[in-house]
Motif scaffolding. Structure first.
Motif, PDB file in Angstrom:
ATOM      1  N   SER A 156       0.742  -1.274   0.046  1.00  0.00           N
ATOM      2  CA  SER A 156      -0.022   0.088  -0.009  1.00  0.00           C
ATOM      3  C   SER A 156       0.891   1.192   0.089  1.00  0.00           C
ATOM      4  N   SER A 157       0.444   2.285  -0.471  1.00  0.00           N
ATOM      5  CA  SER A 157       1.008   3.704  -0.387  1.00  0.00           C
ATOM      6  C   SER A 157      -0.039   4.654  -0.289  1.00  0.00           C
ATOM      7  N   SER A 158      -0.052   5.459   0.904  1.00  0.00           N
ATOM      8  CA  SER A 158      -1.059   6.514   0.866  1.00  0.00           C
ATOM      9  C   SER A 158      -0.296   7.773   0.413  1.00  0.00           C
ATOM     10  N   ASN A 159      -1.095   8.846   0.249  1.00  0.00           N
ATOM     11  CA  ASN A 159      -0.615  10.227  -0.244  1.00  0.00           C
ATOM     12  C   ASN A 159       0.165  10.920   0.957  1.00  0.00           C
ATOM     13  N   ALA A 160       0.064  10.320   2.151  1.00  0.00           N
ATOM     14  CA  ALA A 160       0.850  11.006   3.289  1.00  0.00           C
ATOM     15  C   ALA A 160       1.968  10.158   3.859  1.00  0.00           C
ATOM     16  N   GLU A 161       1.900   8.925   3.213  1.00  0.00           N
ATOM     17  CA  GLU A 161       2.714   7.746   3.704  1.00  0.00           C
ATOM     18  C   GLU A 161       4.243   8.192   3.439  1.00  0.00           C
ATOM     19  N   ASP A 162       5.197   7.771   4.539  1.00  0.00           N
ATOM     20  CA  ASP A 162       6.547   7.953   4.148  1.00  0.00           C
ATOM     21  C   ASP A 162       7.039   9.590   4.280  1.00  0.00           C
ATOM     22  N   ALA A 163       6.103  10.463   4.526  1.00  0.00           N
ATOM     23  CA  ALA A 163       6.353  11.825   4.519  1.00  0.00           C
ATOM     24  C   ALA A 163       7.502  11.877   5.858  1.00  0.00           C
ATOM     25  N   LEU A 164       8.203  13.190   5.589  1.00  0.00           N
ATOM     26  CA  LEU A 164       9.203  13.340   6.642  1.00  0.00           C
ATOM     27  C   LEU A 164       8.874  13.386   8.174  1.00  0.00           C
ATOM     28  N   LEU A 165       7.552  13.880   8.268  1.00  0.00           N
ATOM     29  CA  LEU A 165       6.833  13.936   9.681  1.00  0.00           C
ATOM     30  C   LEU A 165       5.930  12.929   9.872  1.00  0.00           C
ATOM     31  N   PHE A 166       5.877  11.764   8.800  1.00  0.00           N
ATOM     32  CA  PHE A 166       4.620  10.820   9.202  1.00  0.00           C
ATOM     33  C   PHE A 166       5.223   9.668   8.532  1.00  0.00           C
ATOM     34  N   PRO A 167       6.166   8.786   9.014  1.00  0.00           N
ATOM     35  CA  PRO A 167       6.728   7.558   8.271  1.00  0.00           C
ATOM     36  C   PRO A 167       5.763   6.866   7.970  1.00  0.00           C
ATOM     37  N   ALA A 168       4.873   6.261   8.866  1.00  0.00           N
ATOM     38  CA  ALA A 168       3.571   5.349   8.875  1.00  0.00           C
ATOM     39  C   ALA A 168       4.249   4.028   8.627  1.00  0.00           C
ATOM     40  N   ALA A 169       5.308   3.787   9.093  1.00  0.00           N
ATOM     41  CA  ALA A 169       5.896   2.319   8.952  1.00  0.00           C
ATOM     42  C   ALA A 169       5.008   1.251   9.655  1.00  0.00           C
ATOM     43  N   GLY A 170       4.526   0.317   9.063  1.00  0.00           N
ATOM     44  CA  GLY A 170       3.670  -0.789   9.669  1.00  0.00           C
ATOM     45  C   GLY A 170       2.380  -0.438   9.711  1.00  0.00           C
ATOM     46  N   LEU A 171       1.908   0.940   9.125  1.00  0.00           N
ATOM     47  CA  LEU A 171       0.355   1.185   9.281  1.00  0.00           C
ATOM     48  C   LEU A 171      -0.394   0.229   8.418  1.00  0.00           C
ATOM     49  N   TYR A 172       0.234  -0.214   7.229  1.00  0.00           N
ATOM     50  CA  TYR A 172      -0.770  -1.109   6.240  1.00  0.00           C
ATOM     51  C   TYR A 172      -0.129  -2.437   6.243  1.00  0.00           C
ATOM     52  N   ARG A 173      -0.859  -3.156   5.623  1.00  0.00           N
ATOM     53  CA  ARG A 173      -0.324  -4.574   5.391  1.00  0.00           C
ATOM     54  C   ARG A 173      -0.018  -4.834   3.859  1.00  0.00           C
ATOM     55  N   SER A 174       0.997  -5.649   3.580  1.00  0.00           N
ATOM     56  CA  SER A 174       1.631  -5.754   2.266  1.00  0.00           C
ATOM     57  C   SER A 174       0.872  -7.245   2.163  1.00  0.00           C
ATOM     58  N   THR A 175       0.822  -7.966   0.887  1.00  0.00           N
ATOM     59  CA  THR A 175       0.247  -9.125   0.697  1.00  0.00           C
ATOM     60  C   THR A 175       0.849  -9.665  -0.578  1.00  0.00           C
ATOM     61  N   SER A 176       1.165 -10.964  -0.826  1.00  0.00           N
ATOM     62  CA  SER A 176       1.650 -11.625  -1.944  1.00  0.00           C
ATOM     63  C   SER A 176       0.413 -12.196  -2.793  1.00  0.00           C
ATOM     64  N   VAL A 177       0.197 -11.999  -3.840  1.00  0.00           N
ATOM     65  CA  VAL A 177      -0.611 -12.468  -4.781  1.00  0.00           C
ATOM     66  C   VAL A 177      -0.184 -12.968  -6.122  1.00  0.00           C
ATOM     67  N   CYS A 178      -0.662 -14.069  -6.439  1.00  0.00           N
ATOM     68  CA  CYS A 178      -0.626 -14.655  -7.928  1.00  0.00           C
ATOM     69  C   CYS A 178      -1.915 -13.927  -8.790  1.00  0.00           C
ATOM     70  N   VAL A 179      -1.717 -12.963  -9.504  1.00  0.00           N
ATOM     71  CA  VAL A 179      -2.852 -12.160 -10.207  1.00  0.00           C
ATOM     72  C   VAL A 179      -3.838 -13.425 -10.731  1.00  0.00           C
ATOM     73  N   ALA A 180      -3.105 -14.416 -11.660  1.00  0.00           N
ATOM     74  CA  ALA A 180      -3.920 -15.244 -12.477  1.00  0.00           C
ATOM     75  C   ALA A 180      -5.053 -15.861 -11.348  1.00  0.00           C
ATOM     76  N   ASP A 181      -4.495 -16.235 -10.184  1.00  0.00           N
ATOM     77  CA  ASP A 181      -5.647 -16.868  -9.385  1.00  0.00           C
ATOM     78  C   ASP A 181      -6.624 -16.111  -9.429  1.00  0.00           C
ATOM     79  N   GLY A 182      -7.000 -14.597  -9.481  1.00  0.00           N
ATOM     80  CA  GLY A 182      -8.122 -13.766  -9.450  1.00  0.00           C
ATOM     81  C   GLY A 182      -8.955 -13.903 -10.803  1.00  0.00           C
ATOM     82  N   LEU A 183      -8.181 -14.533 -11.675  1.00  0.00           N
ATOM     83  CA  LEU A 183      -8.885 -14.457 -13.202  1.00  0.00           C
ATOM     84  C   LEU A 183      -9.701 -16.063 -13.426  1.00  0.00           C
ATOM     85  N   ASP A 184      -9.525 -16.780 -12.495  1.00  0.00           N
ATOM     86  CA  ASP A 184     -10.272 -17.985 -12.558  1.00  0.00           C
ATOM     87  C   ASP A 184     -11.657 -18.099 -12.288  1.00  0.00           C
TER      88      ASP A 184
END
Length: 184
Positions: A156-184
């Protein structure tokens, strides 16, 4: 060291309070799925969020063998998602708007926490991504990686994320996906 009176503490904090974070509003008109290489050297958190914008900005300074390949899904698709999915009887966009105006949500951390837990659970269990966007992501994956049957890391990446005064580390989750799985 001595115990401070409330007025002294408030004055101390006021003198050290950083200026409000200047957030550029998202540009919802941009609907491309640019590669990081296509964004290299630019800084557009209003299109792609802070994390992606910083990576794109610094990409030219990273030696080519060490560069990460990838592409970005801009904010316009997040707005579409918020408008198309619901939490109870409201769209996610309406809930967000309601919370931004709610004194209780803004001022009661316990209430806000529980609301956000329920919200996240509802989104994870019943949120749906537009099938056309899934196809576009699959096509872009094939263009950049040679196949859409590989596992990609979505961050994820918000428009305020990782700004100098708002690092937001750990605020959102990352995930791994195989895109083809969503086409089944």
């Amino acid at each position: 060291m001595k115990e401070a009176r409330l007025e002294e503490a408030q004055e101390f904090w006021a003198l050290r309070k950083p200026p409000p974070l200047k957030i550029t509003p998202p540009d919802f008109s941009y609907r491309e799925l640019p590669s990081l290489d296509e964004l290299a050297g630019t800084f557009r958190p209003d299109l792609v969020g802070g994390k992606a914008a910083y990576l794109a900005f610094f990409l030219p300074a990273i030696p080519p063998p060490n560069r990460v390949r990838g592409f970005v899904i801009p904010f316009a698709y997040f707005r579409d998602y918020l408008s198309a999915n619901t939490f109870g009887d409201l769209t996610l966009a309406e809930v967000r708007s309601l919370w931004s105006r709610s004194h209780r949500f803004q001022s009661d951390p316990d209430f806000r926490y529980h609301q956000l837990v329920q919200f996240r659970e509802a989104v994870e269990q019943s949120g749906r991504i537009d099938t056309d966007l899934i196809r576009r992501i699959a096509n872009r994956t094939t263009q950049l990686f040679g196949s859409n049957r590989i596992k990609l890391r979505f961050r994820s990446s918000s428009n305020a994320e990782d700004a100098l005064l708002f690092p937001a580390a750990g605020l959102y989750r990352s995930t791994s996906v195989c895109v083809a799985d969503g086409l089944d």
